[in-house]
Design an enzyme around this catalytic site. Structure first.
Site, PDB file in Angstrom:
ATOM      1  N   ASP A  98       1.063  -1.214  -0.160  1.00 57.37           N
ATOM      2  CA  ASP A  98      -0.335  -0.470   0.027  1.00 57.37           C
ATOM      3  C   ASP A  98       0.988   1.111   0.295  1.00 57.37           C
ATOM      4  O   ASP A  98       1.829   1.443   0.992  1.00 57.37           O
ATOM      5  CB  ASP A  98      -0.760   0.258   1.254  1.00 57.37           C
ATOM      6  CG  ASP A  98      -1.990   1.052   1.275  1.00 57.37           C
ATOM      7  OD1 ASP A  98      -2.019   1.193   0.370  1.00 57.37           O
ATOM      8  OD2 ASP A  98      -3.316  -0.209   1.377  1.00 57.37           O
ATOM      9  N   ASP A 199      -2.961   4.774  -2.701  1.00 57.48           N
ATOM     10  CA  ASP A 199      -4.290   5.193  -1.573  1.00 57.48           C
ATOM     11  C   ASP A 199      -4.258   6.546  -2.405  1.00 57.48           C
ATOM     12  O   ASP A 199      -3.768   7.419  -2.728  1.00 57.48           O
ATOM     13  CB  ASP A 199      -3.672   5.424  -0.199  1.00 57.48           C
ATOM     14  CG  ASP A 199      -4.294   5.569   0.919  1.00 57.48           C
ATOM     15  OD1 ASP A 199      -5.585   4.557   1.165  1.00 57.48           O
ATOM     16  OD2 ASP A 199      -4.580   6.805   1.491  1.00 57.48           O
ATOM     17  N   GLU A 241      -6.538   4.451  -6.205  1.00 54.04           N
ATOM     18  CA  GLU A 241      -7.641   4.144  -5.464  1.00 54.04           C
ATOM     19  C   GLU A 241      -8.640   5.558  -5.771  1.00 54.04           C
ATOM     20  O   GLU A 241      -7.623   6.395  -5.521  1.00 54.04           O
ATOM     21  CB  GLU A 241      -7.248   3.920  -3.871  1.00 54.04           C
ATOM     22  CG  GLU A 241      -8.966   4.151  -3.143  1.00 54.04           C
ATOM     23  CD  GLU A 241      -8.399   4.889  -1.802  1.00 54.04           C
ATOM     24  OE1 GLU A 241      -9.636   4.253  -1.061  1.00 54.04           O
ATOM     25  OE2 GLU A 241      -7.536   5.750  -1.627  1.00 54.04           O
ATOM     26  N   HIS A 315     -10.906  -2.853   3.340  1.00 50.12           N
ATOM     27  CA  HIS A 315     -11.152  -2.611   4.364  1.00 50.12           C
ATOM     28  C   HIS A 315     -12.531  -1.487   4.568  1.00 50.12           C
ATOM     29  O   HIS A 315     -11.843  -1.406   6.385  1.00 50.12           O
ATOM     30  CB  HIS A 315      -9.814  -1.931   4.744  1.00 50.12           C
ATOM     31  CG  HIS A 315      -9.334  -1.670   3.968  1.00 50.12           C
ATOM     32  ND1 HIS A 315      -8.835  -1.444   2.927  1.00 50.12           N
ATOM     33  CD2 HIS A 315      -8.483  -0.103   4.148  1.00 50.12           C
ATOM     34  CE1 HIS A 315      -8.754  -0.354   2.414  1.00 50.12           C
ATOM     35  NE2 HIS A 315      -8.224   0.323   3.729  1.00 50.12           N
ATOM     36  N   ASP A 316     -12.381  -1.274   4.169  1.00 46.31           N
ATOM     37  CA  ASP A 316     -13.342   0.583   4.039  1.00 46.31           C
ATOM     38  C   ASP A 316     -15.186   0.768   3.980  1.00 46.31           C
ATOM     39  O   ASP A 316     -15.870   1.249   3.522  1.00 46.31           O
ATOM     40  CB  ASP A 316     -12.798   1.673   2.790  1.00 46.31           C
ATOM     41  CG  ASP A 316     -11.587   1.874   2.828  1.00 46.31           C
ATOM     42  OD1 ASP A 316     -10.778   1.863   4.490  1.00 46.31           O
ATOM     43  OD2 ASP A 316     -11.345   2.702   2.151  1.00 46.31           O
TER      44      ASP A 316
HETATM   45  O1  TEU Z   1      -9.486   4.997   1.984  1.00 50.30           O
HETATM   46  C1  TEU Z   1      -9.988   6.739   0.731  1.00 50.30           C
HETATM   47  C2  TEU Z   1     -11.154   7.333   1.198  1.00 50.30           C
HETATM   48  O2  TEU Z   1     -12.024   8.118   1.110  1.00 50.30           O
HETATM   49  C3  TEU Z   1     -12.160   7.090   2.315  1.00 50.30           C
HETATM   50  O3  TEU Z   1     -11.990   7.609   3.192  1.00 50.30           O
HETATM   51  C4  TEU Z   1     -13.310   6.357   2.148  1.00 50.30           C
HETATM   52  O4  TEU Z   1     -14.275   7.749   1.451  1.00 50.30           O
HETATM   53  C5  TEU Z   1     -13.960   5.683   3.088  1.00 50.30           C
HETATM   54  O5  TEU Z   1     -13.489   4.999   3.467  1.00 50.30           O
HETATM   55  C6  TEU Z   1     -15.479   5.109   3.060  1.00 50.30           C
HETATM   56  O6  TEU Z   1     -15.932   4.895   4.207  1.00 50.30           O
HETATM   57  C7  TEU Z   1      -8.059   5.383   2.273  1.00 50.30           C
HETATM   58  C8  TEU Z   1      -7.920   4.196   2.278  1.00 50.30           C
HETATM   59  O7  TEU Z   1      -8.700   3.375   1.848  1.00 50.30           O
HETATM   60  C9  TEU Z   1      -9.153   4.214   4.054  1.00 50.30           C
HETATM   61  O8  TEU Z   1      -8.908   3.379   4.834  1.00 50.30           O
HETATM   62  C10 TEU Z   1      -7.893   5.424   4.363  1.00 50.30           C
HETATM   63  O9  TEU Z   1      -8.533   5.895   5.789  1.00 50.30           O
HETATM   64  C11 TEU Z   1      -8.083   6.272   3.032  1.00 50.30           C
HETATM   65  O10 TEU Z   1      -7.565   6.449   2.666  1.00 50.30           O
HETATM   66  C12 TEU Z   1      -6.892   7.860   4.069  1.00 50.30           C
HETATM   67  O11 TEU Z   1      -5.605   7.158   4.150  1.00 50.30           O
END
Ligand code: TEU
Ligand code: CA
Length: 546
Positions: A98, A199, A241, A315-316
């Protein structure tokens, strides 16, 4: 188009904190991952994507990095990392890291230097502005709630953070910063990794003074420079992403002629349960025709001009079976159905840990059970705005990232075999019947179904190369599409609901894979699909349709 290795790979995402704990401290770690490579090999995946394992104060579970060159002690050492890479390479698996370079932790030395004085050489590694009328420079907001600007008393200016206050945004317009990033990426490439997941990469071209967040004017210039200076000389998988991408934007990133990335993650299919124009926490019921339209658009528009990533989970995001499938009586059938519809398309599939077991959302009982920074913030904001506890709980249960972060369910042992100690986050109580041991013992398990899908992608070029054609776009229950390649036609047929559904196609189908038993040859002219039935058929066209 050139046939890159990652076009018939399947990627497995590991969230290291919740995958496997080797030393009983309740936190998953690199040696835990190493102890489970046999399992991943059995599934057949050939790429592992590790969510961040670098040093971090963990304000956002590792997406706030304080040292890109070292491993977070609770996950292990650089030596463990090298051993993991070696062992993976021996098994023909690549590891992608990542890459979190839109921001660092505020505990990174660059930021410590940057905040110390306006003339420090690292000042311009971040984005500092004077306040305006006693407040922040403008009204940009953070994706985790509140203003994107934080006042720092030391130099009496504000710094930008599109995520938490402990995640200050890097200033990509500074060439010295970019050099540091290339150096760090090359360090990891030299260590033998297989690529990067980038990311929020769509943010690096930001222009905060113009209010520009995603897709800034210099974004693609920076990515082309990155490609030239780092991975372009190697054969690596790179995936960006990009939450707000359209297919036109997707082509800019992934058209091979542009020398940027292999592919992107786009999130249109994920955002279908959001009220139009509303906040992502304001829910809307899911409609199958919308899903078909989104997937079909991406299948068509990137064909020949780029490459899709195919994913349901990460994971989000909440667990897919609890969202488009069911975690009730037909959990197993629906999980297999969702896998079929996705893995039948053109692109590189991604499996998020536990998806292959049909892991579900967590039965959270109160808003206070959520620990993720995003959930905590939204909970605080919505309480202040007068939402009821019930309303807050409903959105969080449906949407919170915490759902995907419960420990991996390995067995019926205490704590699902994830740890011998106390897990950092509670185990889903359904581990007693949903776990890897159970899945490996049951030839009809979701795990073995994924195993077949993964194997199919390796051996059936029609899946990686064939064309895509959607059937019955408005049908509210059935998702059916054709793949065609070199005179052969496959039909991917899925019932998205718990009720039976009818379908008709002029031909007969020889089942290649299905979540129900199938006759040797099925007449498809009048089909009644069983609850969540899914199948991949090789089509033998009937006389009149030829
Ligand atoms: O996520 C990108 C992001 O825009 C997230 O805030 C998303 O909108 C949210 O998680 C949805 O619930 C990436 C990573 O995958 C995330 O884990 C990180 O928190 C974020 O970037 C900041 O690095
Ligand atoms: Ca541990």
């Amino acid at each position: 188009m050139e046939q890159n290795w990652w076009k018939n790979s399947v990627v497995y995402q590991i969230y290291p904190r919740s995958f496997c704990d080797s030393n009983g401290d309740g936190v998953g770690d690199l040696n835990g991952i190493r102890s489970k490579l046999w399992y991943l090999e059995q599934l057949g995946v050939d790429v592992l994507w590790l969510s961040p394992v670098y040093c971090s104060p963990n304000a956002d579970n590792g997406y706030d990095i304080s040292d890109y060159y070292n491993i977070q002690p609770e996950y292990g050492t650089m030596e463990d990392m090298k051993q993991l890479l070696d062992q993976c390479n021996q098994r023909g698996m690549r590891v992608i890291m990542d890459l979190v370079v839109n921001h660092t932790s505020d505990e990174h030395t660059w930021f410590q230097q940057s905040r110390s004085s306006k003339t420090n050489p690292y000042r311009d590694f971040y984005i500092w502005r004077p306040g305006k009328d006693g407040g922040p420079p403008n009204d940009l907001s953070s994706n985790f709630g509140g203003s994107a600007w934080e006042y720092d008393p030391e130099t009496q200016e504000y710094y930008l953070h599109f995520y938490g206050k402990k995640q200050p945004d890097l200033n990509w317009s500074n060439p010295r910063l970019r050099q540091e990033i290339w150096k760090m990426m090359n360090f990891w490439i030299d260590l033998g990794i297989g690529g990067f997941r980038m990311d929020v990469i769509d943010l690096i071209g930001k222009d905060p003074d113009q209010g520009i967040r995603e897709n800034g004017p210099k974004l693609h210039e920076y990515l082309q420079e990155m490609n030239r200076e780092t991975f372009g000389k190697h054969d690596l998988l790179t995936v960006g992403e990009c939450w707000g991408a359209t297919p036109d934007i997707g082509r800019l990133y992934s058209d091979p002629d542009r020398h940027e990335l292999s592919m992107i993650f786009q999130f249109e299919q994920i955002q279908l349960d959001k009220q139009p124009g509303g906040h992502r926490w304001d829910l809307k019921p899911l409609e199958l025709p919308d899903l078909k339209a989104v997937f079909t658009k991406w299948q068509k528009e990137l064909d020949g001009h780029g490459w899709n990533s195919l994913f349901w989970s990460n994971h989000d995001l909440p667990r897919i079976v609890s969202r488009w499938g069911t975690d009730g009586a037909y959990r197993v059938e629906s999980a297999k159905m969702l896998a079929t519809v996705l893995h039948g398309m053109k692109g590189t599939p991604y499996i998020y840990q536990g998806e292959e077991l049909g892991m579900t959302n967590m039965p959270f009982a109160s808003p206070d059970d959520f620990t993720d920074i995003e959930s905590r913030n939204i909970c605080r904001e919505r309480r202040a705005a007068g939402f009821s506890e019930e309303e807050i709980l409903t959105s969080l249960r449906a949407k919170a990232r915490d759902n995907a972060r419960t420990p991996m369910q390995w067995s019926q042992e205490p704590q699902a075999g994830f740890t011998t100690g106390t897990p950092w986050f509670p185990v889903n109580p359904n581990y007693t019947h949903i776990n890897a041991q159970q899945a490996l013992d049951d030839p009809d398990s979701i795990f073995y179904y994924y195993q077949k899908l993964v194997a199919l992608r390796k051996h059936a070029p029609i899946l990686t190369q064939g064309s895509y054609e959607l059937l019955c776009p408005q049908d509210p229950d059935v998702y059916a599409y054709l793949r065609r390649w070199q005179g052969e036609t496959w039909l991917i047929l899925c019932n998205f609901h718990q009720t039976t559904a009818s379908f008709s196609y002029p031909g007969q189908g020889k089942a290649i894979l299905s979540n129900y038993s199938q006759p040797e040859l099925r007449d498809l002219t009048h089909v009644s699909l069983r609850p969540y039935e899914a199948a991949i058929y090789q089509i033998q066209e009937s006389e009149e349709s030829l």
